[in-house]
Design a protein around this motif. Structure first.
Motif, mmCIF file in Angstrom:
data_model
loop_
_atom_site.group_PDB
_atom_site.id
_atom_site.type_symbol
_atom_site.label_atom_id
_atom_site.label_comp_id
_atom_site.label_asym_id
_atom_site.label_seq_id
_atom_site.Cartn_x
_atom_site.Cartn_y
_atom_site.Cartn_z
ATOM 1 N N VAL A 147 -8.126 -0.020 -17.322
ATOM 2 C CA VAL A 147 -6.676 -0.119 -17.447
ATOM 3 C C VAL A 147 -6.117 -1.274 -16.618
ATOM 4 O O VAL A 147 -5.301 -2.071 -17.111
ATOM 5 C CB VAL A 147 -5.997 1.209 -17.056
ATOM 6 N N GLU A 148 -6.541 -1.384 -15.357
ATOM 7 C CA GLU A 148 -6.034 -2.483 -14.520
ATOM 8 C C GLU A 148 -6.463 -3.844 -15.061
ATOM 9 O O GLU A 148 -5.621 -4.758 -15.169
ATOM 10 C CB GLU A 148 -6.499 -2.294 -13.070
ATOM 11 N N LYS B 44 -10.600 9.693 -15.092
ATOM 12 C CA LYS B 44 -9.442 8.826 -15.338
ATOM 13 C C LYS B 44 -9.302 7.768 -14.249
ATOM 14 O O LYS B 44 -8.897 6.631 -14.525
ATOM 15 C CB LYS B 44 -8.169 9.663 -15.437
ATOM 16 N N CYS C 102 -11.702 5.060 -15.216
ATOM 17 C CA CYS C 102 -11.170 4.274 -16.333
ATOM 18 C C CYS C 102 -10.032 3.370 -15.882
ATOM 19 O O CYS C 102 -9.902 2.235 -16.349
ATOM 20 C CB CYS C 102 -10.684 5.204 -17.443
ATOM 21 N N ASN C 103 -9.206 3.859 -14.976
ATOM 22 C CA ASN C 103 -8.091 3.046 -14.494
ATOM 23 C C ASN C 103 -8.592 1.794 -13.776
ATOM 24 O O ASN C 103 -8.061 0.699 -13.974
ATOM 25 C CB ASN C 103 -7.191 3.864 -13.559
ATOM 26 N N GLY D 57 -7.008 5.628 -21.509
ATOM 27 C CA GLY D 57 -5.786 5.157 -20.864
ATOM 28 C C GLY D 57 -5.279 3.843 -21.415
ATOM 29 O O GLY D 57 -4.153 3.447 -21.119
#
Length: 251
Positions: free
Chosen positions: A127-128, A119, A122-123, A233
Motif C-alpha cells: 500500500v505505501e 494487513k 500488506c501496508n 488494501g
C-alpha cells in the motif's frame, strides 16, 4: 476538480461499455491531460493490459510493486516481458526501515497469525509503495475483473477514487478468465509459468497457493482467512470496503 473528475469517470464508464480493450485504453489516455499509471502484478490480466498498452505506444507509465516476497517465476516473467516489449517496468519497493520494523515486531512470517498482522505487512510492502507509484497521477489502470469475487462484481469500468483524487480504470472488468487467456494466447503474450500449476491469482509466495478444483479464483490468496476479508488494501477504502461496494451500501 473532483466534481469534474467524477463526471468524466461517469462518461468514460459509459464509453467503455461500448468499446473493445484497445479502444478503452485509448479513450482513457485521450480523456486525461495528466499522467496515467498502470500498476502490474504480472498476473495474466496485467500481462494482457501490458501488451495492449505497449503495442499501441500509449503514454502510460507501467509500474510494479516488488514486495520482496515474490515467486522466482514472477521475476522471470518480469524480465521476459521487458525483453518482449522493449521497455523497463518501473519498480517500487518497500521502505527499508519500515520492513525492518515490521519483521522485528511480528517475525518474518507473522502475517499468518492474525488479520491485523497480515494487513500491516500488506501496508508496508504494497500500500505505501503504491502511494509513491501513483503520486501526481491523474489516472490509474488496473487489471480487476468483475467475476473474480463478489466484492469486485460491484465495481464499474471507471471510478473516481476519492481517497487518491484520481480516476481508476478497469478495462478488463467484463472479461472472464477464459477471455483473458484467449487474448494472451492469440497475441503471444508471456504469462507466469505458475498458472499452469494451478496458481490462478498470484501474489507474494508465502501468501499464495494453487487452488483446488471447484474453488473460486481467489481461494489461493491468504487461504487461511475467511473469504470476505481477502483484499490486500490496494483496492479498498479506508474502512476496508471496496469503494464501489461502499457507495452502493450508502445509496
Amino acid at each position: 476538480m473532483s466534481k469534474d473528475l467524477r463526471a468524466l469517470a461517469d462518461e468514460l464508464n459509459d464509453a467503455f461499455a461500448k468499446a473493445d480493450l484497445p479502444a478503452r485504453l485509448r479513450l482513457f489516455r485521450d480523456a486525461l491531460d495528466g499522467q496515467i499509471v498502470f500498476t502490474t502484478s504480472l498476473g495474466i490480466e496485467d500481462q494482457a493490459l501490458t501488451r495492449a498498452i505497449r503495442t499501441q505506444d500509449l503514454d502510460v507509465a507501467i509500474a510494479t510493486l516488488d514486495t520482496g516476497r515474490l515467486f522466482p517465476e514472477t521475476y522471470d516473467l518480469w524480465a521476459k516481458t521487458e525483453e518482449q516489449y522493449g521497455f523497463r517496468i518501473k519498480p517500487y519497493y518497500p521502505q527499508a526501515e519500515a520492513i525492518q520494523a515490521l519483521v522485528a515486531d511480528q517475525g518474518i512470517n507473522g502475517f499468518y497469525y492474525g488479520l491485523d498482522m497480515r494487513k500491516a505487512c500488506c501496508n508496508v510492502r504494497k500500500v505505501e509503495p503504491l502511494g509513491r507509484a501513483l503520486a501526481g497521477a491523474q489516472g490509474w489502470v488496473v487489471g480487476l475483473r468483475g467475476d473474480q469475487s463478489d466484492h469486485r462484481s460491484h465495481l464499474r469500468f471507471v471510478e473516481f477514487d476519492e481517497a487518491r483524487g484520481l480516476i481508476k480504470a478497469s478495462p478488463l472488468l467484463d472479461f472472464t478468465r477464459d477471455d483473458v487467456a484467449a487474448y494472451c494466447e492469440a497475441n503471444d503474450v508471456p504469462v507466469n509459468a505458475l498458472h499452469e500449476k494451478g496458481f490462478v491469482s498470484i501474489g507474494c509466495a508465502p501468501c499464495t497457493r494453487a487452488i483446488k478444483p471447484g474453488e473460486p479464483e481467489r481461494a489461493g490468496r491468504w487461504w487461511w482467512e475467511s473469504e470476505d476479508k481477502k483484499e490486500c488494501g490496494l483496492h479498498v477504502a479506508a474502512d476496508g470496503s471496496l469503494l464501489r461496494a461502499k457507495e452502493l451500501a450508502q445509496s
